[in-house]
Scaffold this motif. Sequence first.
Motif, PDB file in Angstrom:
ATOM      1  N   VAL A  28      -9.616 -27.127  23.344  1.00 30.94           N
ATOM      2  CA  VAL A  28     -10.114 -28.271  22.590  1.00 30.94           C
ATOM      3  C   VAL A  28     -11.583 -28.041  22.246  1.00 30.94           C
ATOM      4  O   VAL A  28     -12.334 -27.504  23.055  1.00 30.94           O
ATOM      5  N   THR A  29     -11.943 -28.418  21.061  1.00 33.26           N
ATOM      6  CA  THR A  29     -13.330 -28.251  20.624  1.00 33.26           C
ATOM      7  C   THR A  29     -13.935 -29.611  20.309  1.00 33.26           C
ATOM      8  O   THR A  29     -13.328 -30.424  19.609  1.00 33.26           O
ATOM      9  N   GLY A  30     -15.108 -29.828  20.830  1.00 35.00           N
ATOM     10  CA  GLY A  30     -15.826 -31.057  20.509  1.00 35.00           C
ATOM     11  C   GLY A  30     -15.129 -32.308  20.992  1.00 35.00           C
ATOM     12  O   GLY A  30     -15.223 -33.352  20.368  1.00 35.00           O
ATOM     13  N   PHE A  31     -14.449 -32.178  22.115  1.00 34.58           N
ATOM     14  CA  PHE A  31     -13.770 -33.355  22.681  1.00 34.58           C
ATOM     15  C   PHE A  31     -14.849 -34.348  23.131  1.00 34.58           C
ATOM     16  O   PHE A  31     -15.653 -34.052  24.004  1.00 34.58           O
ATOM     17  N   ALA A  32     -14.869 -35.486  22.485  1.00 30.32           N
ATOM     18  CA  ALA A  32     -15.927 -36.463  22.758  1.00 30.32           C
ATOM     19  C   ALA A  32     -15.453 -37.470  23.794  1.00 30.32           C
ATOM     20  O   ALA A  32     -14.387 -38.064  23.645  1.00 30.32           O
TER      21      ALA A  32
END
Lengths: 570, 475
Positions: A24-28
């Motif tokens: 996952v990328t940029g999971f806020a």
Amino acid sequence: MPDTSPLEVGQSREVALRYVRFDVTGFAKRLTKADLLTLPKDQRRRLWLLDLNIAGTDGAPKLIDNSLRAIRDLDPNDPALGTAERNMVRLLRMTPDTARLEGTSMEEMLRIAPRIGLAPAQVLADSLGINPEDSFLPLERAKNAILRNVIRSHPNARQRLGPKTPDNPEGVYPVPFGHLPVTLEDTASDFASLSETFGPYAKDGVYHPGFIVGQVASSILKPDFAMTVKANPNALPFKGVDGTIAAVASVNSIGNDKRPLFDFSDPDWLQIDGLPDAPLQIDRLTFQIVDHPEFHRAGTSPYPAPRGSSSAWNLPPWTFEYVVLEDSMVEFAGRDFARDYFFGSNPDPLVRMRIENGWMTVETAADLGSPPPPLYLHDMLLEAAQVRLHDGPDPARPDQDRIPEGQATIRFELQNIPIGVTADRIHQAIRENIEADPTGLVDVAATLFDNGSGSPDFFYVRAEDDNAPALRGDWLFFVGPDDMGRDEAGNPKRDYARYERVGFYSDEVLTAKASDRTRVNGDDVREKVRIDADAGQRVYYQDDDGAAFEVAATRKITDRQIVLRITRIR
Amino acid sequence: VRRALVAAAVLASAARAGASGLTPPSVGHVWSGPVTADAAAVFWNPAMLADVRKARIEGNVDLVFPSIRYTRERRGVYQREDSFKFRLPLEESDIDRSKTGVGPEVAAQNVLIPAGSLFAAVPVHDRVTMGFGFFGLAGAIITFPEFGPARYQLQEASLLGMALTAGVGIRVNEWLRVGVTAYYVAGRMGLRKVADLAGTDLLGKALANPPINQPNDFGMNAPTGVRELAVLSRPFTLTGAAASSATFSLGLAFEPSKVLTIGLAYVHQVPLKLQGRFGLDMNDEFFTQDLAAQGLKYPPLVEGDAFVEFSLPSVVKLGVAVQPSKDFRLQLLVEYFRYSELKAFNITLRSAGLAQPSLGVSDVVKLVEPLSWKDTVTVGATGIVRAFPSVELGLGLGYQSSASPDSTISLASPDGDRIVASAGGRLTVGRFELTGALQVHHVLTRTVTASDFDKANGTYKVTLVLFSGSLAVTF
């Protein structure tokens, strides 16, 4: 459903494991105060955000400056203040002009000075090298004295908790002078935790009564405060085996993976909302300095220099007496001064004052009365401060209803004290500190997003193109201490010490180690062994219950799926 | 014959079955049609009922032997099925080059599918004849291997369809008959396949919505690179999906001369909404526990209500019969099916188990399978010769165009351009007529290279052999 009954000795069962990544990328993740409070307290305390500069060392007034200024500016006749607090206000304002030396070793001097036409205040000012209207205890000096003694002597102001790492297994880190560490626990509790952190301390033979007591409240963080972090986890756990039941169990992958969890090159990796635009302030804080239960006279000997022989030097640094004494010594220990006081046309001096390295001697003419005994200037000031602190409630009759020794502990409930640090600076400091060492936040993320389950003894990892060619293939990783999972209180669910033999072996009696800590997929802390299904490779291990198992790689389903046959051998 | 053509689609396809298959593969006997005066005219053209002057009952049994073969050719680029990259581009290490290309052939495993019909015609006036009919398709099941290239399209489809009709034919004058039929249509279907969740919005939304916020390529337009991943390949069943509806048909028949009969009928569209139960096997730790901290957690088996919506298309039938002598009759048939009315095959799933509240995923999921079917034309000709006073023999040849374009073809609708041949005979003894026929319809081998998202590219080979027998009794 897979069979999860306990494996008996001699019994075997096949388990299929897969290595699937969900990168996952940029999971806020937005963490509100309420979210933060769900974290184990120990973890909140170990996530250090910044060291808050309270000392104004960069020129701008900070929390301690503003606090002392607020104290000094209080009305000493305010009935809302306690007697000790009112006396402390007067002490902060005291000058040679307003000083009262009755009850001190200098009391004799008060009688002598008028007889030779001198004002006592001038004699006092001369001795200290200040003007009669100057404060004995300027705020800057008071601040430093309090920082050096009351605050610095508190263990939690000298060091803070942080993540436990191989380089710092205790997870204890130093705090710079003039700063107080601020942790996630403080932010989540609106700084109410300050009274716990910097309140009474008694541990390992160290005692400190604390300098922040009672309830603390702050509007540094608004109710809608939230931290939003963007993470780049492999969101899927590693699949492993719990030998006891020969079934699949999962190892938490968050913060446990070859990919860095945070991308610090992304300016938005951390966002903090809910810092007010207005100047940041502590809404309410009670500051305390403890009064020692004895009156400490000036020492009679200049030795050991430069302190002298006062019993107050034996006091803990957090006492009022020690603070005054130490501060005065620092200020006047090097003072040299000499002056003869004459009266009329008499060529002979009636009073000779000599001060050498802060040690003051006064000689008087024979008919003038007994001079004060020799003493250090800092002892003189200590006596003066002690006497004044214990004055009675009526300033006109200070000797009536005096406060008994030991009962003049000063507690100032301060309100609306600016901390002198901007929201931007706090934001920036938090970012910089976490970027420098993200371990604490990684630990928090690992707890928040824990995807582990069961009680795995080892797990399967596929080493691929990002590893050296010689390392690529199938590996079994033996679990490490961080793989035990955590309960709601933040404690490990399992005791790693129960693994008496960590790692894999190539023989049933577990004497020939087959695993090592070869760096694979960025991991160099866990024991691991390469496993070859084509060769039907077998390894052996002992679990945390003392049972021993054979692990045989029987076949591959796909490149990233392997079937193991688990046999309990003991 | 063209009934059998329809049957091919019906039997092979839940979707197509739904679209056209709640009718049996052959209605009436082998020579029934819009210009045939028999009890089956209540279905074919109610106007022709008017020419039935004696009460009669007709029973028909059909046995269908299907041969449906498929060789998949993957033309897209796929990632390894044990990966989970949800967005392109893929790294070379994630690509499974071996997937692209021609795979092994699979075949439907059915050997026999039964169907039948029962009709009655009762003259109630010298100009008016009533007709009644029941035709049904019992237990039509088509099965493909559990594993292999067909599994994403179809593992098993079952169909139970029936229609009850009542109609009337009126002889207006010597050359004109008119008729009308009311239909009550009911059906029940089942379906089993492997659902590729990558091609649905089910997971795509969950990942894209806050808080996960992962833009991804999942969804109806998912590229091949994210399709057919092992984790997202979930067994799906649809059971007991039943519906009923009503419609009507209108018929005209002209007899401009003794040797020429022209029949024209129109069957109105039938909207259907089947309601059944579905089961979605989510028993993979990916769905049941691994992402629970992120708010994604399904029960091992998601069960709930399923709603399947489509329409039976309207049909225009034109028949021409030429009978130059007592011993020879030529029947021509043209049918026009409005399959273009079917835009999509819509399935709505509703289950509390589908809901992922923290990810903004509701308990209702709509699955849309675009069809974009084309109208089809059937043409056919049958010649019937009276070989003996009590024996008639006939040969037929026909053609049916394909409904499904290459873009949406699947094993659920494996049709194509079809050639149909039939041979039959009838023996008349007293009040009894016994008809038997062999029909073969062969779909021209169809090689598809333009399937949407490479879901169904490959070669389709379909042949059906149909044995039918009919017995009619005249009173």
